[in-house]
Design a protein around this motif. Structure first.
Motif, PDB file in Angstrom:
ATOM      1  N   GLU A  40       0.822  -1.204   0.000  1.00  0.00           N
ATOM      2  CA  GLU A  40       0.000   0.000   0.000  1.00  0.00           C
ATOM      3  C   GLU A  40       0.861   1.261   0.000  1.00  0.00           C
ATOM      4  O   GLU A  40       0.546   2.239  -0.679  1.00  0.00           O
ATOM      5  CB  GLU A  40      -0.959  -0.014   1.188  1.00  0.00           C
ATOM      6  CG  GLU A  40      -2.005  -1.111   1.113  1.00  0.00           C
ATOM      7  CD  GLU A  40      -2.810  -1.067  -0.177  1.00  0.00           C
ATOM      8  OE1 GLU A  40      -3.339   0.002  -0.518  1.00  0.00           O
ATOM      9  OE2 GLU A  40      -2.894  -2.113  -0.854  1.00  0.00           O
ATOM     10  N   ALA A  41       1.947   1.238   0.753  1.00  0.00           N
ATOM     11  CA  ALA A  41       2.844   2.400   0.767  1.00  0.00           C
ATOM     12  C   ALA A  41       3.488   2.600  -0.605  1.00  0.00           C
ATOM     13  O   ALA A  41       3.657   3.737  -1.065  1.00  0.00           O
ATOM     14  CB  ALA A  41       3.921   2.217   1.832  1.00  0.00           C
ATOM     15  N   ILE A  42       3.838   1.497  -1.268  1.00  0.00           N
ATOM     16  CA  ILE A  42       4.422   1.598  -2.610  1.00  0.00           C
ATOM     17  C   ILE A  42       3.406   2.169  -3.598  1.00  0.00           C
ATOM     18  O   ILE A  42       3.738   3.027  -4.420  1.00  0.00           O
ATOM     19  CB  ILE A  42       4.934   0.223  -3.078  1.00  0.00           C
ATOM     20  CG1 ILE A  42       6.128  -0.210  -2.225  1.00  0.00           C
ATOM     21  CG2 ILE A  42       5.319   0.252  -4.559  1.00  0.00           C
ATOM     22  CD1 ILE A  42       6.559  -1.646  -2.451  1.00  0.00           C
ATOM     23  N   LEU A  43       2.160   1.722  -3.500  1.00  0.00           N
ATOM     24  CA  LEU A  43       1.133   2.255  -4.392  1.00  0.00           C
ATOM     25  C   LEU A  43       0.878   3.737  -4.126  1.00  0.00           C
ATOM     26  O   LEU A  43       0.670   4.516  -5.065  1.00  0.00           O
ATOM     27  CB  LEU A  43      -0.164   1.458  -4.241  1.00  0.00           C
ATOM     28  CG  LEU A  43      -0.142   0.024  -4.775  1.00  0.00           C
ATOM     29  CD1 LEU A  43      -1.502  -0.625  -4.564  1.00  0.00           C
ATOM     30  CD2 LEU A  43       0.240  -0.033  -6.249  1.00  0.00           C
ATOM     31  N   ASP A  44       0.890   4.134  -2.858  1.00  0.00           N
ATOM     32  CA  ASP A  44       0.718   5.554  -2.526  1.00  0.00           C
ATOM     33  C   ASP A  44       1.812   6.393  -3.188  1.00  0.00           C
ATOM     34  O   ASP A  44       1.544   7.428  -3.815  1.00  0.00           O
ATOM     35  CB  ASP A  44       0.773   5.774  -1.003  1.00  0.00           C
ATOM     36  CG  ASP A  44      -0.485   5.316  -0.289  1.00  0.00           C
ATOM     37  OD1 ASP A  44      -1.533   5.144  -0.953  1.00  0.00           O
ATOM     38  OD2 ASP A  44      -0.423   5.121   0.945  1.00  0.00           O
ATOM     39  N   ALA A  45       3.068   5.947  -3.037  1.00  0.00           N
ATOM     40  CA  ALA A  45       4.195   6.703  -3.589  1.00  0.00           C
ATOM     41  C   ALA A  45       4.158   6.697  -5.121  1.00  0.00           C
ATOM     42  O   ALA A  45       4.447   7.719  -5.766  1.00  0.00           O
ATOM     43  CB  ALA A  45       5.504   6.126  -3.084  1.00  0.00           C
ATOM     44  N   THR A  46       3.802   5.555  -5.706  1.00  0.00           N
ATOM     45  CA  THR A  46       3.737   5.461  -7.165  1.00  0.00           C
ATOM     46  C   THR A  46       2.629   6.358  -7.717  1.00  0.00           C
ATOM     47  O   THR A  46       2.817   7.052  -8.719  1.00  0.00           O
ATOM     48  CB  THR A  46       3.500   4.002  -7.591  1.00  0.00           C
ATOM     49  OG1 THR A  46       4.560   3.186  -7.070  1.00  0.00           O
ATOM     50  CG2 THR A  46       3.461   3.878  -9.107  1.00  0.00           C
TER      51      THR A  46
END
Length: 310
Positions: A40-46
């Motif tokens: 989820e953190a990766i998707l937020d940053a992406t």
């Protein structure tokens, strides 16, 4: 002109670009992948990276209407999810990439494995442009590949197509014992032909521990170090044998070789191509074998093609 965003989501960095329907790259940017923080953190940053590019493109009168992603891991392209991933990205397995980005951005999204995205870019506007079928094999930190037919990568029934580093190599042995592979098995191409495998082989055969990585092994080889020359030759031969065997099976119109080793110069390339051509069946003797040409933008362009084609 129509524009989309292509994303190359890897274990250490995530790069993205605004790509036109003609394959031109209008803008690019990148961020570190939050590979310890979960999906989820990766998707937020992406999503934040993509949103920034969309805003910059809009200021140039370029409206973005979709997002294509090439992601590390085994990717279920039909559902847009990560089937499995290594510990290079913790918590990535099970992540719903397309649904997650759609919820954050409100744009249509599509995703494939990053090596397939790389191959799509090279097949569309790179070294494989114009070929009906293109086999792309990458030799770097790992060994991967993709077979592209009329602009579509062969994903396989379980979306595992392209793992060309994971079949047996006769050279992946030491003192009669198969070498361990990153996949957990033994004796595979990646265990002898990847970049890290060259450094490991140099140390395994008694080379100086002062050489800290594969780049330094290549430097030593260019300076005349016989052991460095020998382990590079073995790795390149294993690479060539593997690609030659794949050519015999797939009969591609063109073969595109990519990755850090392909860019390391003639020391590796010449030995790889010699071994490759030794393997070929007679009707395939003249098949074109070329270096990848798009560099860091290949996967961005290829990922963009996923949503430009539909």
């Amino acid at each position: 002109m129509r524009y989309v965003v292509g994303v190359d989501l890897g274990g250490t960095k995530t790069a993205a670009g605004v790509v036109g329907e003609d394959g031109s790259v209008l803008l690019t940017d990148q961020i570190p992948t939050l590979n310890r923080d979960g999906g989820e953190a990766i998707l937020d940053a992406t999503a934040a990276l993509i949103a920034s590019l969309i805003e910059r493109a809009a200021a140039m009168d370029a409206a973005v209407d979709a997002v294509g992603v090439g992601s590390a891991g085994v990717i279920n392209a039909a559902e847009g999810t990560v089937i499995s991933a290594t510990d290079a990205i913790l918590g990535w397995s099970g992540t719903a990439i397309t649904a997650g980005l759609n919820a954050r951005l409100g744009l249509r999204c599509a995703v494939v494995n990053d090596v397939h995205a790389h191959a799509l870019g090279e097949a569309w506007h790179g070294a494989g442009e114009g070929a009906a079928t293109a086999l792309m094999v990458a030799f770097g930190t790992g060994v991967g590949g993709s077979f592209v037919i009329q602009g579509q990568p062969v994903l396989g029934a379980h979306f595992v197509g392209g793992h060309v580093g994971h079949f047996a190599s006769p050279l992946a042995v030491h003192r009669g014992v198969p070498l361990p592979c990153s996949c957990g098995h033994e004796g595979h191409v990646e265990a002898i032909a990847s970049g890290p495998a060259i450094h490991a082989a140099y140390l395994r055969h008694g080379g100086s521990a002062a050489l800290s990585d594969t780049r330094e092994v290549f430097d030593a080889a260019r300076a005349g170090d016989d052991l460095a020359l020998a382990v590079i030759a073995t790795a390149a031969t294993a690479a060539g044998q593997a690609v030659g065997g794949l050519i015999n099976i797939l009969d591609p119109a063109v073969v595109v070789v990519s990755g850090g080793l392909a860019d390391a110069g003639e020391l590796w390339w010449d030995a790889m191509e010699k071994a490759l051509r030794t393997e070929l069946l007679a009707p395939l003797a003249s098949v074109a074998v070329v270096r990848a040409s798009l560099g860091n933008t290949a996967a961005i362009v290829g990922a963009a093609s996923l949503v430009l084609a539909s």
